[in-house]
Each structure stands twice: as structure tokens, then as C-alpha cells.
Design an enzyme around this catalytic site. Structure first.
Site, PDB file in Angstrom:
ATOM      1  N   CYS A  74       0.397   1.990   3.549  1.00 15.57           N
ATOM      2  CA  CYS A  74       0.096   2.152   2.123  1.00 15.57           C
ATOM      3  C   CYS A  74       0.914   3.302   1.532  1.00 15.57           C
ATOM      4  CB  CYS A  74      -1.395   2.448   1.997  1.00 15.57           C
ATOM      5  SG  CYS A  74      -1.952   2.722   0.328  1.00 15.57           S
ATOM      6  N   GLU A 153      -1.940  -9.935  -6.295  1.00 13.43           N
ATOM      7  CA  GLU A 153      -3.177 -10.356  -5.618  1.00 13.43           C
ATOM      8  C   GLU A 153      -3.634 -11.715  -6.163  1.00 13.43           C
ATOM      9  OE1 GLU A 153      -5.917  -8.153  -3.911  1.00 13.43           O
ATOM     10  OE2 GLU A 153      -4.328  -6.837  -3.185  1.00 13.43           O
ATOM     11  N   CYS A 185       5.576   0.342  -3.264  1.00 12.76           N
ATOM     12  CA  CYS A 185       4.193  -0.130  -3.146  1.00 12.76           C
ATOM     13  C   CYS A 185       4.205  -1.392  -2.292  1.00 12.76           C
ATOM     14  CB  CYS A 185       3.642  -0.433  -4.538  1.00 12.76           C
ATOM     15  SG  CYS A 185       2.023  -1.203  -4.515  1.00 12.76           S
ATOM     16  N   HIS A 187       2.770  -4.113  -2.455  1.00 16.35           N
ATOM     17  CA  HIS A 187       2.737  -5.433  -3.108  1.00 16.35           C
ATOM     18  C   HIS A 187       4.065  -5.832  -3.755  1.00 16.35           C
ATOM     19  CE1 HIS A 187      -1.464  -4.703  -2.528  1.00 16.35           C
ATOM     20  NE2 HIS A 187      -1.835  -5.811  -3.129  1.00 16.35           N
TER      21      HIS A 187
HETATM   22  N1  DGL Z   1      -1.323  -0.300  -0.861  1.00 16.16           N
HETATM   23  C1  DGL Z   1      -1.143   0.345  -2.143  1.00 16.16           C
HETATM   24  C2  DGL Z   1       0.211   1.067  -2.129  1.00 16.16           C
HETATM   25  O1  DGL Z   1       1.126   0.707  -1.414  1.00 16.16           O
HETATM   26  C3  DGL Z   1      -1.217  -0.642  -3.288  1.00 16.16           C
HETATM   27  C4  DGL Z   1      -2.602  -1.171  -3.547  1.00 16.16           C
HETATM   28  C5  DGL Z   1      -3.592  -0.097  -3.897  1.00 16.16           C
HETATM   29  O2  DGL Z   1      -3.484   0.511  -4.999  1.00 16.16           O
HETATM   30  O3  DGL Z   1      -4.470   0.128  -3.095  1.00 16.16           O
HETATM   31  O4  DGL Z   1       0.366   2.011  -2.843  1.00 16.16           O
END
Ligand code: DGL
Length: 265
Positions: A74, A153, A185, A187
Site C-alpha cells: 500500500c 473498485e 497507488c 489501484h
Molecule cells: N492501497 C491504497 C494505496 O496504495 C489505495 C486504497 C486506499 O486508499 O486504501 O495508497
């Protein structure tokens, strides 16, 4: 802990599967354990204290499972918690920001680099710090893109709403003359097509997942922890009902997530 011990990977939810995919692709003999904190995602809009606490809890779960290395998939957790995790855990800890920053500096020609991520990631300034630590001359243009996560998502990666959102978020980055954009990020790799369509082929998109997988490989090698035999096995844990994770997981992992076990939080 030995060569057969698994690589632990955690994310706020499902997006970290894009990182796991690259690790499995590059290191197919390794066992992996993935934890998606689906009950408490998103992290990107939460405070520093909360993201820190969640990141420590996730790490402790994986360390108790006996992992030989921990990947913080993350970006938000990496931005906020990586240094503290590194100093308090005994296993090597790899985050997503440094590999992405290194790759961006390798490919940029005009030293104008864009960074997009969640609000928490951008606010932390972690990418800017990582880039400037390696090259003081680099110009960094960053932008939080909070709507990208819910769009992905929802499975919306290539339609009129996505095109419009990309245009609004990335309009000023395009004007700034960047030749490289870090997708900061989990996603965002799924939005590559839409981002490329808007920015054009002259801007290089950096997705850190591949770089992380290489880094995992070299740390295992350095520590003589590379698994030599057999195909790896992969297990998945989540903190909310697993149905959605299993259903949507394939989009992120590129292959079917057979099942996931729910842990209580
Ligand atoms: N996994 C988060 C990131 O890479 C994106 C999703 C979230 O905000 O939890 O920052």
C-alpha cells in the site's frame, strides 16, 4: 524463518494484488501470504495515527505467520509507516515508494516528474522526498486523485466518467511538461490505458509493482533466502467478508483468487 517461509504482503484492501501479481510472476517458486485489510479500507483518506496503527497490526499478523520478508504493497502505508516498521520489525521490509522513485529517475529525460496518489500519500510528501534525496535538480509535480480508487473498485477503468475524471485530475500535470508520471497507488495501474490516452505516449508511466518484485528478489538473494524447489503456494486473508475480495480479485491479480480467510479485527 527459512527459505520455505512465505513472503508476506499487505495492503489496505484489494489493490495490493497488483503488486503480488508481479512478485508471483518474477518469483514463481516463492510462497506468499497476502493480507487485505478490507474492513478498514480505504487508508488514503485516514489520519497518520490511524494508518500507522493499521499498518503495525497488519505487519504483526504476517510476522506471527513466520514470513521471511514483508512487502508493504500500500502506497499510503508505505508513505506513513515504512520507516517505523523497518526500525521495529526483525524481518526485511520493502515499501512501494523507493522502487517507484528510482525507476522514475531512471527514465526521465527532462527531470520533470509527476506523482499521483491518495490524499494521505500526496500530503505526506514521501515521493517528493524520495525523489529529491536522489536528485536535487528534479522538479516534482504531485496531485491527489481520490476518485480513482472507487472508480477502479467499481470496475470502471475505461468509460466516459473515467475519461472526464482523468482530464480534471491530470489537466494541470499535463500543462507542467512532465515526461514521467508515477502511478503512486495500488489501484492506478488499472487506469493506465485511460491515463495514457489523455497524456499521450510521450509521458512514461511508472508502475512500481515490477520494481518491487525485483527488489524482493534481490533482498532474498542477499539474505540467502531464495526458495529453490517447487511451485509457490499462495494464501489470502481479509478482515471483512471474503466474497467481494474473491469476486473482484481476479481484476487485480490477473488470475482467480480461489478463496480467502476472514480474520477478526
Ligand atoms: N492501497 C491504497 C494505496 O496504495 C489505495 C486504497 C486506499 O486508499 O486504501 O495508497
Amino acid at each position: 524463518m527459512n527459505k520455505d517461509s512465505a513472503i508476506g504482503v499487505f495492503d489496505s484492501g484489494i489493490g495490493g494484488l497488483t503488486v503480488l501479481q508481479k512478485i508471483i510472476e518474477l518469483l514463481p517458486k516463492e510462497n506468499t501470504i497476502y493480507l487485505g485489510d478490507t474492513a478498514r479500507a480505504p487508508y488514503g483518506t485516514k489520519s497518520v495515527e490511524t494508518v500507522l496503527r493499521y499498518s503495525f497490526e497488519n505487519s504483526e499478523f504476517l510476522v506471527e505467520k513466520g514470513v521471511k520478508l514483508l512487502v508493504v504493497a500500500c502506497n499510503t502505508s508505505t508513505a506513513i509507516a515504512l520507516d517505523r516498521l523497518r526500525s521495529s520489525l526483525e524481518v526485511p521490509v520493502i515499501g512501494v515508494i523507493e522502487p517507484g522513485a528510482t525507476k522514475a529517475l531512471d527514465v526521465t529525460k527532462n527531470k520533470k516528474i509527476g506523482v499521483i496518489g491518495t490524499e494521505a500519500t500526496i500530503q505526506s510528501g514521501a515521493y517528493t522526498k524520495a525523489l529529491r534525496a536522489k536528485d536535487l535538480k528534479v522538479e516534482v509535480y504531485s496531485r491527489a486523485c481520490p476518485l480513482f480508487v472507487p472508480l477502479v473498485e467499481e470496475g470502471w477503468t475505461d468509460n466516459a466518467v473515467v475519461e472526464m475524471t482523468v482530464k480534471v485530475y491530470l489537466g494541470s500535470l499535463k500543462q507542467s511538461g512532465i515526461d514521467t508520471l508515477i502511478l503512486g497507488c495500488t489501484h492506478y495501474p488499472l487506469l493506465k490505458k485511460a491515463v495514457r490516452k489523455f497524456l499521450g505516449d510521450t509521458v512514461c508511466l511508472v508502475d512500481s509493482a515490477e520494481e518491487i518484485a525485483k527488489e524482493v528478489g534481490s533482498v532474498l538473494k542477499k539474505d540467502s533466502l531464495v526458495r529453490k524447489n517447487g511451485g509457490g503456494s499462495h494464501s489470502f486473508f481479509v478482515t471483512d467478508a471474503p466474497d467481494r475480495f474473491v469476486k473482484v480479485g481476479q481484476r487485480f491479480l490477473g488470475e482467480k483468487v480461489e478463496s480467502a480467510v476472514r480474520i477478526e479485527r
